[in-house]
Every structure is written in C-alpha cells, then in structure tokens.
Design an enzyme around this catalytic site. Structure first.
Site, PDB file in Angstrom:
ATOM      1  N   ARG A   1      -3.505  -5.594  14.501  1.00  0.00           N
ATOM      2  CA  ARG A   1      -2.543  -5.510  15.389  1.00  0.00           C
ATOM      3  C   ARG A   1      -2.123  -6.620  16.502  1.00  0.00           C
ATOM      4  O   ARG A   1      -3.369  -7.363  16.489  1.00  0.00           O
ATOM      5  CB  ARG A   1      -3.201  -4.733  17.164  1.00  0.00           C
TER       6      ARG A   1
ATOM      7  N   HIS B   1     -11.553  12.642  -1.794  1.00  0.00           N
ATOM      8  CA  HIS B   1     -12.915  13.087  -1.339  1.00  0.00           C
ATOM      9  C   HIS B   1     -12.916  14.741  -1.731  1.00  0.00           C
ATOM     10  O   HIS B   1     -13.185  15.241  -1.619  1.00  0.00           O
ATOM     11  CB  HIS B   1     -12.841  12.949  -0.004  1.00  0.00           C
ATOM     12  N   ASP B   2     -13.840  14.719  -3.522  1.00  0.00           N
ATOM     13  CA  ASP B   2     -14.783  15.911  -3.639  1.00  0.00           C
ATOM     14  C   ASP B   2     -15.943  15.611  -4.490  1.00  0.00           C
ATOM     15  O   ASP B   2     -16.243  14.607  -4.288  1.00  0.00           O
ATOM     16  CB  ASP B   2     -13.169  16.324  -4.937  1.00  0.00           C
TER      17      ASP B   2
ATOM     18  N   PRO C   1     -18.034  14.696  -7.653  1.00  0.00           N
ATOM     19  CA  PRO C   1     -17.614  14.156  -8.370  1.00  0.00           C
ATOM     20  C   PRO C   1     -16.895  13.941 -10.086  1.00  0.00           C
ATOM     21  O   PRO C   1     -15.978  12.732 -10.091  1.00  0.00           O
ATOM     22  CB  PRO C   1     -19.373  13.115  -9.570  1.00  0.00           C
TER      23      PRO C   1
ATOM     24  N   THR D   1     -14.064  16.015 -10.122  1.00  0.00           N
ATOM     25  CA  THR D   1     -12.430  16.063  -9.674  1.00  0.00           C
ATOM     26  C   THR D   1     -12.425  14.774  -9.172  1.00  0.00           C
ATOM     27  O   THR D   1     -11.341  14.291  -9.619  1.00  0.00           O
ATOM     28  CB  THR D   1     -12.538  17.283  -8.322  1.00  0.00           C
TER      29      THR D   1
ATOM     30  N   GLN E   1      -4.580   3.694  16.217  1.00  0.00           N
ATOM     31  CA  GLN E   1      -5.430   2.860  15.814  1.00  0.00           C
ATOM     32  C   GLN E   1      -6.556   2.842  17.194  1.00  0.00           C
ATOM     33  O   GLN E   1      -6.058   2.573  18.027  1.00  0.00           O
ATOM     34  CB  GLN E   1      -4.888   2.007  15.841  1.00  0.00           C
TER      35      GLN E   1
ATOM     36  N   ARG F   1       2.870  -0.284  10.878  1.00  0.00           N
ATOM     37  CA  ARG F   1       3.984  -0.231  11.590  1.00  0.00           C
ATOM     38  C   ARG F   1       4.224  -1.306  12.758  1.00  0.00           C
ATOM     39  O   ARG F   1       5.585  -1.483  13.002  1.00  0.00           O
ATOM     40  CB  ARG F   1       3.904   0.530  12.614  1.00  0.00           C
TER      41      ARG F   1
ATOM     42  N   LYS G   1       0.680  -0.791   0.035  1.00  0.00           N
ATOM     43  CA  LYS G   1       0.583   0.076  -0.141  1.00  0.00           C
ATOM     44  C   LYS G   1       0.717   1.824  -0.617  1.00  0.00           C
ATOM     45  O   LYS G   1       1.923   1.596   0.657  1.00  0.00           O
ATOM     46  CB  LYS G   1      -1.001   0.035   1.602  1.00  0.00           C
TER      47      LYS G   1
HETATM   48  O1  C5P Z   1       0.989   1.378  11.334  1.00  0.00           O
HETATM   49  P1  C5P Z   1      -0.990   0.967  10.558  1.00  0.00           P
HETATM   50  O2  C5P Z   1      -1.260  -0.136  10.590  1.00  0.00           O
HETATM   51  O3  C5P Z   1      -1.327   0.771  11.482  1.00  0.00           O
HETATM   52  O4  C5P Z   1      -1.633   1.154   8.942  1.00  0.00           O
HETATM   53  C1  C5P Z   1      -2.659   1.617   8.873  1.00  0.00           C
HETATM   54  C2  C5P Z   1      -2.767   1.728   7.750  1.00  0.00           C
HETATM   55  O5  C5P Z   1      -3.919   2.159   6.950  1.00  0.00           O
HETATM   56  C3  C5P Z   1      -2.148   3.607   7.412  1.00  0.00           C
HETATM   57  O6  C5P Z   1      -1.437   3.494   6.501  1.00  0.00           O
HETATM   58  C4  C5P Z   1      -3.934   4.266   7.224  1.00  0.00           C
HETATM   59  O7  C5P Z   1      -2.966   5.758   6.403  1.00  0.00           O
HETATM   60  C5  C5P Z   1      -4.524   3.138   6.169  1.00  0.00           C
HETATM   61  N1  C5P Z   1      -5.651   3.389   6.931  1.00  0.00           N
HETATM   62  C6  C5P Z   1      -6.171   2.983   7.849  1.00  0.00           C
HETATM   63  N2  C5P Z   1      -7.266   2.852   8.279  1.00  0.00           N
HETATM   64  C7  C5P Z   1      -8.430   3.812   7.338  1.00  0.00           C
HETATM   65  C8  C5P Z   1      -8.302   3.432   5.952  1.00  0.00           C
HETATM   66  C9  C5P Z   1      -6.528   3.147   5.943  1.00  0.00           C
HETATM   67  O8  C5P Z   1      -5.605   2.787   9.546  1.00  0.00           O
HETATM   68  N3  C5P Z   1      -9.689   3.557   7.659  1.00  0.00           N
END
Ligand code: C5P
Length: 231
Positions: A181, A65-66, A68, A70, A190, A211, A34
C-alpha cells in the site's frame, strides 16, 4: 530504476473487457500481471488468453491446495495454457510431499511458488485457526524452508516476513509480496502491509499490487507513480 520492473498488477475482476482494458492501460508501467481465481473461474482459458495477448508475463495465482497427485495433475493441465504462465503457485500448508510432487511435475517450465501465510490474516485471525500467533514469523519461515527443500522457486509472503526469510534462506529464493500500500492508500482487507519502497528495501523480488492501481481514478498514472517511488 531497478533493472526488472517488480510491479505485478492483480487484475481482480470477473469482467474480461475490464481486465483487458486495465492490462492495456498499465502495461507500460508494470513487469507482470496477476490473474487470480476471481477472473479465471469466471472466464477460464479464453479470458486468460485475452489478457495474456497483451504480452506481459502472467502470474496465474490459483493457490492450489489438495493431495499431491491432484495438485501435480492440476498444474500440468494449467501448463497447457498458451502462452504458459510465468509463475504459478500452491499453498505451502499442503505439505512437503505435495510441493515436491508439484515441482517434479512442472520442472523448470514455470516458476513454482508457495503461499505461506495470507497477508489478510492478523495475529488474532491466525490464533483462531489454531496456530500460535506469537510465532507467525517462525511459522512463515518454517513453511518457506519446507518450500525450498521441496524445490520450489520461492514464496508469497507478507512484507513483514521478508526480514526473517532474507536472513535465513538463499538470496536466489524468490519473494512475491502482496499487502502493498502506498502511504495514502486504504488497507482494505489487508493487515500485514508495507509501502512499495519499504517492501523492496526489505528484499522483495515482486510486489503484487491490486486495488492501489486498479481502483485508482487513473490506473496507469497510479502504476507509474508507484514505479517512480521505487527509483
Ligand atoms: O488489492 P490488493 O493489492 O490487496 O490485492 C492483493 C492481491 O494479492 C489479491 O489478488 C490477492 O488475492 C493476492 N494475495 C494476497 N495475499 C496473499 C497471496 C495473494 O493478497 N498471501
């Protein structure tokens, strides 16, 4: 082992060298990479191509997010990337017309996914934005249903929202799930989280993991251990 490797590693860094090194190290253990705004805003097309060269499908997570037109035109510009991303996304809260215009523009050239409610939002955070936090599930499901009706291929949602989405919407509707996690990992920012195994058991198609892999002393070993935990 699951047939498709569901791990999507989030390469959240502004440094191309670091992202490419991470991508190279973890690619035997992940099914997708990603690229989000932190990396793309810093490095643009060249940075994207450097990572995409590693040969793993790319989820380009720019959460458009804008209005349609765009959003539709923005996605068409992004589709000129080579190789094209496998997955791109828009915010469901942009509404039905925006999601439909987006899907009509890209067709089947990419999987188009809607972001429901961010996994970093607690019920209290949701309440302060003006939504009824007691109805987070209902609100997420409503956004997911709107995305389905607009023709999107799936949603990004919290692991805690999977049960209602899987009960109410067709199984082929994809769920891409951050907030993952392993039991011994820090939750960081999170809030609505689950373990990789619990999220898969609840019906996730892909697990977005940042992470817990990228900040580990040995990212390849961390990715391999998570994959192993899914077997
Ligand atoms: O480090 P971690 O596992 O928390 O990273 C989560 C990734 O998922 C980040 O890149 C974040 O931008 C993305 N993300 C999120 N929640 C969402 C959509 C995307 O945490 N609803």
């Amino acid at each position: 082992m699951t047939k498709i490797n569901p791990i999507c590693v989030a390469l959240d860094t502004p440094e191309v060298g670091k992202a490419v090194a991470l991508a190279h190290a973890v690619k035997p253990h992940v099914g997708m990479m990603k690229i989000g705004m932190e990396f793309f805003y810093a490095n643009g097309v060249a940075g994207y191509e450097a990572v995409a060269c590693e040969g793993v499908p790319i989820f380009l997570d720019l959460k458009l997010h804008d209005i349609p037109t765009t959003v539709a035109q923005g996605l068409l510009s992004l589709l000129k990337l080579s190789p094209a991303p496998a997955i791109m996304n828009v915010h469901c809260s942009g509404g039905f017309d925006m999601m439909k215009a987006a899907k009509d523009a890209v067709g089947d050239r990419v999987k188009l996914i809607g972001v429901t409610i961010l996994t970093s939002l607690s019920n209290e955070n949701i309440w302060t934005t003006g939504f009824d936090a007691r109805k987070t599930d209902e609100h997420t499901l409503n956004l997911a249903r709107l995305a389905l009706e607009a023709g999107l291929d799936g949603v990004v949602c919290s692991p805690l929202d999977l049960a209602s989405i899987r009960t109410s919407l067709p199984r082929k509707f994809l769920t891409i799930v951050p907030g993952i996690r392993p039991t011994d990992a820090s939750s960081h920012d999170q809030k609505r989280i689950a373990t990789p195994r619990a999220a898969m058991a609840a019906g996730a198609n892909f697990l977005v993991i940042g992470r817990a892999i990228t900040s580990a002393p040995d990212p390849a070993a961390a990715a391999a251990a998570i994959l192993e935990s899914l077997q």
